[in-house]
Design a protein around this motif. Structure first.
Motif, PDB file in Angstrom:
ATOM      1  N   THR A  12     -51.080 -12.937 -31.520  1.00 56.10           N
ATOM      2  CA  THR A  12     -50.762 -12.458 -30.169  1.00 56.10           C
ATOM      3  C   THR A  12     -49.652 -11.421 -30.209  1.00 56.10           C
ATOM      4  O   THR A  12     -49.004 -11.203 -31.234  1.00 56.10           O
ATOM      5  CB  THR A  12     -50.307 -13.614 -29.267  1.00 56.10           C
ATOM      6  OG1 THR A  12     -49.058 -14.115 -29.774  1.00 56.10           O
ATOM      7  CG2 THR A  12     -51.334 -14.731 -29.221  1.00 56.10           C
ATOM      8  N   ARG A 139     -60.608 -11.969 -29.660  1.00 57.03           N
ATOM      9  CA  ARG A 139     -60.937 -12.541 -28.351  1.00 57.03           C
ATOM     10  C   ARG A 139     -60.021 -13.721 -28.031  1.00 57.03           C
ATOM     11  O   ARG A 139     -59.548 -13.879 -26.903  1.00 57.03           O
ATOM     12  CB  ARG A 139     -62.391 -13.011 -28.330  1.00 57.03           C
ATOM     13  CG  ARG A 139     -63.438 -11.956 -28.149  1.00 57.03           C
ATOM     14  CD  ARG A 139     -64.778 -12.640 -27.887  1.00 57.03           C
ATOM     15  NE  ARG A 139     -65.901 -11.726 -27.998  1.00 57.03           N
ATOM     16  CZ  ARG A 139     -67.173 -12.098 -27.868  1.00 57.03           C
ATOM     17  NH1 ARG A 139     -67.452 -13.378 -27.622  1.00 57.03           N
ATOM     18  NH2 ARG A 139     -68.138 -11.216 -27.982  1.00 57.03           N
ATOM     19  N   LEU A 140     -59.796 -14.554 -29.032  1.00 52.33           N
ATOM     20  CA  LEU A 140     -58.980 -15.747 -28.807  1.00 52.33           C
ATOM     21  C   LEU A 140     -57.532 -15.391 -28.529  1.00 52.33           C
ATOM     22  O   LEU A 140     -56.911 -15.956 -27.624  1.00 52.33           O
ATOM     23  CB  LEU A 140     -59.088 -16.679 -30.014  1.00 52.33           C
ATOM     24  CG  LEU A 140     -60.456 -17.342 -30.225  1.00 52.33           C
ATOM     25  CD1 LEU A 140     -60.460 -18.136 -31.521  1.00 52.33           C
ATOM     26  CD2 LEU A 140     -60.820 -18.238 -29.051  1.00 52.33           C
ATOM     27  N   ARG A 142     -56.269 -12.529 -27.433  1.00 51.18           N
ATOM     28  CA  ARG A 142     -56.166 -11.870 -26.120  1.00 51.18           C
ATOM     29  C   ARG A 142     -56.319 -12.896 -25.013  1.00 51.18           C
ATOM     30  O   ARG A 142     -55.636 -12.814 -23.971  1.00 51.18           O
ATOM     31  CB  ARG A 142     -57.231 -10.774 -25.986  1.00 51.18           C
ATOM     32  CG  ARG A 142     -56.895  -9.478 -26.699  1.00 51.18           C
ATOM     33  CD  ARG A 142     -57.776  -8.340 -26.205  1.00 51.18           C
ATOM     34  NE  ARG A 142     -59.177  -8.592 -26.468  1.00 51.18           N
ATOM     35  CZ  ARG A 142     -59.840  -8.159 -27.535  1.00 51.18           C
ATOM     36  NH1 ARG A 142     -59.201  -7.449 -28.454  1.00 51.18           N
ATOM     37  NH2 ARG A 142     -61.116  -8.402 -27.688  1.00 51.18           N
ATOM     38  N   GLY A 143     -57.210 -13.854 -25.216  1.00 51.28           N
ATOM     39  CA  GLY A 143     -57.381 -14.910 -24.227  1.00 51.28           C
ATOM     40  C   GLY A 143     -56.133 -15.756 -24.048  1.00 51.28           C
ATOM     41  O   GLY A 143     -55.772 -16.136 -22.926  1.00 51.28           O
ATOM     42  N   ARG A 146     -53.779 -13.808 -21.896  1.00 54.56           N
ATOM     43  CA  ARG A 146     -54.194 -13.800 -20.482  1.00 54.56           C
ATOM     44  C   ARG A 146     -53.861 -15.123 -19.805  1.00 54.56           C
ATOM     45  O   ARG A 146     -53.390 -15.137 -18.651  1.00 54.56           O
ATOM     46  CB  ARG A 146     -55.689 -13.498 -20.375  1.00 54.56           C
ATOM     47  CG  ARG A 146     -56.040 -12.039 -20.556  1.00 54.56           C
ATOM     48  CD  ARG A 146     -57.468 -11.759 -20.094  1.00 54.56           C
ATOM     49  NE  ARG A 146     -58.447 -12.450 -20.932  1.00 54.56           N
ATOM     50  CZ  ARG A 146     -59.018 -11.922 -21.996  1.00 54.56           C
ATOM     51  NH1 ARG A 146     -58.700 -10.694 -22.384  1.00 54.56           N
ATOM     52  NH2 ARG A 146     -59.913 -12.604 -22.689  1.00 54.56           N
ATOM     53  N   LEU A 147     -54.097 -16.223 -20.474  1.00 51.01           N
ATOM     54  CA  LEU A 147     -53.774 -17.526 -19.890  1.00 51.01           C
ATOM     55  C   LEU A 147     -52.283 -17.640 -19.606  1.00 51.01           C
ATOM     56  O   LEU A 147     -51.867 -18.197 -18.583  1.00 51.01           O
ATOM     57  CB  LEU A 147     -54.209 -18.642 -20.839  1.00 51.01           C
ATOM     58  CG  LEU A 147     -55.711 -18.872 -20.973  1.00 51.01           C
ATOM     59  CD1 LEU A 147     -55.993 -19.886 -22.071  1.00 51.01           C
ATOM     60  CD2 LEU A 147     -56.318 -19.347 -19.647  1.00 51.01           C
ATOM     61  N   LYS A 201     -60.367 -24.137 -22.034  1.00 45.30           N
ATOM     62  CA  LYS A 201     -60.063 -22.895 -21.314  1.00 45.30           C
ATOM     63  C   LYS A 201     -60.064 -21.655 -22.199  1.00 45.30           C
ATOM     64  O   LYS A 201     -60.131 -20.530 -21.703  1.00 45.30           O
ATOM     65  CB  LYS A 201     -58.691 -23.004 -20.613  1.00 45.30           C
ATOM     66  CG  LYS A 201     -58.664 -23.950 -19.416  1.00 45.30           C
ATOM     67  CD  LYS A 201     -57.310 -23.927 -18.741  1.00 45.30           C
ATOM     68  CE  LYS A 201     -57.301 -24.790 -17.487  1.00 45.30           C
ATOM     69  NZ  LYS A 201     -58.124 -24.203 -16.409  1.00 45.30           N
ATOM     70  N   LEU A 202     -59.971 -21.864 -23.511  1.00 47.57           N
ATOM     71  CA  LEU A 202     -59.900 -20.711 -24.410  1.00 47.57           C
ATOM     72  C   LEU A 202     -61.093 -20.641 -25.356  1.00 47.57           C
ATOM     73  O   LEU A 202     -61.872 -19.691 -25.303  1.00 47.57           O
ATOM     74  CB  LEU A 202     -58.588 -20.751 -25.220  1.00 47.57           C
ATOM     75  CG  LEU A 202     -58.430 -19.604 -26.234  1.00 47.57           C
ATOM     76  CD1 LEU A 202     -58.235 -18.279 -25.519  1.00 47.57           C
ATOM     77  CD2 LEU A 202     -57.281 -19.883 -27.193  1.00 47.57           C
ATOM     78  N   PRO A 205     -64.958 -20.683 -23.758  1.00 50.06           N
ATOM     79  CA  PRO A 205     -65.350 -19.464 -23.039  1.00 50.06           C
ATOM     80  C   PRO A 205     -65.407 -18.212 -23.911  1.00 50.06           C
ATOM     81  O   PRO A 205     -66.138 -17.275 -23.581  1.00 50.06           O
ATOM     82  CB  PRO A 205     -64.252 -19.323 -21.969  1.00 50.06           C
ATOM     83  CG  PRO A 205     -63.656 -20.678 -21.827  1.00 50.06           C
ATOM     84  CD  PRO A 205     -63.738 -21.287 -23.180  1.00 50.06           C
ATOM     85  N   GLN A 206     -64.628 -18.171 -24.990  1.00 48.86           N
ATOM     86  CA  GLN A 206     -64.551 -16.953 -25.774  1.00 48.86           C
ATOM     87  C   GLN A 206     -65.556 -16.878 -26.916  1.00 48.86           C
ATOM     88  O   GLN A 206     -65.777 -15.809 -27.481  1.00 48.86           O
ATOM     89  CB  GLN A 206     -63.131 -16.793 -26.344  1.00 48.86           C
ATOM     90  CG  GLN A 206     -62.047 -16.593 -25.300  1.00 48.86           C
ATOM     91  CD  GLN A 206     -62.263 -15.346 -24.469  1.00 48.86           C
ATOM     92  OE1 GLN A 206     -62.870 -14.372 -24.919  1.00 48.86           O
ATOM     93  NE2 GLN A 206     -61.774 -15.358 -23.230  1.00 48.86           N
ATOM     94  N   TYR A 354     -53.800  -6.579 -31.158  1.00 48.66           N
ATOM     95  CA  TYR A 354     -55.227  -6.917 -31.079  1.00 48.66           C
ATOM     96  C   TYR A 354     -56.124  -5.890 -31.747  1.00 48.66           C
ATOM     97  O   TYR A 354     -57.267  -5.701 -31.361  1.00 48.66           O
ATOM     98  CB  TYR A 354     -55.638  -7.153 -29.619  1.00 48.66           C
ATOM     99  CG  TYR A 354     -54.696  -8.095 -28.910  1.00 48.66           C
ATOM    100  CD1 TYR A 354     -54.543  -9.404 -29.365  1.00 48.66           C
ATOM    101  CD2 TYR A 354     -53.916  -7.676 -27.841  1.00 48.66           C
ATOM    102  CE1 TYR A 354     -53.647 -10.270 -28.753  1.00 48.66           C
ATOM    103  CE2 TYR A 354     -53.014  -8.542 -27.221  1.00 48.66           C
ATOM    104  CZ  TYR A 354     -52.888  -9.833 -27.690  1.00 48.66           C
ATOM    105  OH  TYR A 354     -51.999 -10.691 -27.081  1.00 48.66           O
TER     106      TYR A 354
END
Length: 392
Positions: A12, A139-140, A142-143, A146-147, A201-202, A205-206, A354
């Motif tokens: 991250t 993806r993970l 960035r997710g 975002r969370l 939640k992560l 969905p990703q 990322y």
């Protein structure tokens, strides 16, 4: 069916090494916004309560480094002393000098800013023409960001990492076999809660449903059991220590040179972008399903000393013909790369997290200038490459 497994990781924006990358590229962008001819080699170290910016800069720009460092830390989310570094209160040390005249005289004449070799890679296994494992790892992470930023998960802190393992049948990805997520968190949240939220939640969905079977994948969430101390407090961060995260997740070779904090006269950066640009054209043109390109330079010399093409047996024409066509269609001299991709613009900050590859080019207003982000991801010369290969 005999499968092989490949893993890639991502981190991250709050990871200490990525904090350092973002500070270095923030300095670069703000200098280029004022003076596009700035020569910059900016290195950053971050640790508990301290950011140190060092390197060599030659520029007519006027820039206050300390406020820029502090704002970068705050934008990432390091705004609380409990996190180990706070942009408002941390110490900022500056140790900058001018670029060596010995290097400058070679660059001024259009030569490369250093010797070395750079690799570019592309594969048709994803829409981004990147390997599947690194795409999913990004993806993970960035997710996770975002969370945290949205406030949907209030106990997340800025630092975090993800790793994804993918099974391949030949060179085709067929299944996600393992996912690892480590996320910094507030001390009061239970590990049971962390694992539940991250999985639901992560991760679910990703992950692409056609590759992800929850019953047959190994999931590891915060496998040490606790991740409160993180960021620059948990580990010293240095510019340029995440070169595999920045590129292809380990699939495809790397010349060893980092990107962040370097202006485009440094071929570590510009030629790595150009080789990705060329490799992506080869795959986008249908000339090969996978392509790796190596460029090599001598300091102060404009023309590359070598250009190597490897299509891993997937090419439709011989590799020597592809190399000749690439030389015809692309200018691989540093000045040509800089001009064709617009690399004197303040475009580097968004690439500092990322991955530098795989995102669509887009025109934006940034630091008072209209610029194109990720121009090396465009493929405007597919037709020209096909013509050069006699495929038009």
């Amino acid at each position: 069916m005999s499968l092989r497994h490949f893993s890639s990781e991502s981190v991250t924006e709050g990871h200490p090494d990525k904090v350092a990358d973002q500070i270095s590229d923030a300095v670069l962008d703000h200098l280029l916004a004022q003076d596009p001819s700035s020569r910059v080699a900016c290195e950053t170290l971050v640790t508990t309560g301290l950011a140190l910016v060092a390197g060599e800069i030659s520029s007519d720009a006027q820039l206050e480094i300390s406020p820029l460092v502090r704002q970068t830390l705050l934008d990432i989310g390091y705004d609380n002393a409990e996190y180990g570094i706070d942009g408002e209160s941390c110490s900022v040390l500056i140790a900058l000098d001018r670029q060596s005249r010995d290097i400058a005289q070679g660059v001024d004449s259009g030569g490369a800013g250093d010797q070395g070799m750079m690799f570019g890679y592309a594969t048709d296994e994803t829409e981004a023409l990147l390997p599947m494992p690194v795409v999913l790892a990004h993806r993970l992470t960035r997710g996770l960001a975002r969370l945290r930023r949205s406030g949907e998960v209030s106990w997340l802190r800025p630092d975090g990492k993800a790793q994804v393992s993918v099974a391949y049948d030949g060179d085709v990805p067929v299944a996600v076999t393992a996912v690892v997520v480590s996320t910094q968190h507030d001390p009061e949240v239970s590990q049971t809660r962390i694992q539940e939220v991250i999985r639901e939640k992560l991760i679910r969905p990703q992950m692409p449903p056609e590759l992800f079977d929850p019953e047959n994948v190994r999931l590891h969430v915060n496998p040490t059991g606790r991740f409160v101390t993180g960021g620059p407090q948990g580990d010293v961060g240095l510019t340029g220590r995440k070169v595999i995260v920045d590129t292809y997740g380990g699939m495809g070779r790397h010349g060893g040179g980092a990107f962040s904090g370097k202006d485009a006269t440094k071929v570590d950066r510009s030629a790595a972008y150009a080789s990705r640009w060329a490799a992506k054209h080869v795959v986008a043109a249908g000339v090969a399903r996978r392509c790796e390109i190596q460029l090599a330079y001598a300091i102060g010399v404009a023309e590359p000393v070598s250009l190597w093409v490897d299509t891993f047996g997937t090419g439709t024409v011989p590799e020597e013909r592809i190399a000749a066509a690439l030389r015809e269609v692309f200018d691989f001299e540093p000045s040509g790369i800089i001009d064709e991709l617009g690399l004197r613009n303040p475009i580097y900050g968004p690439a500092a997290t990322y991955g530098h590859f795989g995102r669509e080019p887009r025109s934006v207003s940034r630091l008072g200038r209209q610029v194109t982000l990720f121009p090396w991801e465009s493929t405007p010369r597919v037709a020209a490459l096909k013509d050069a290969l006699g495929m038009g």
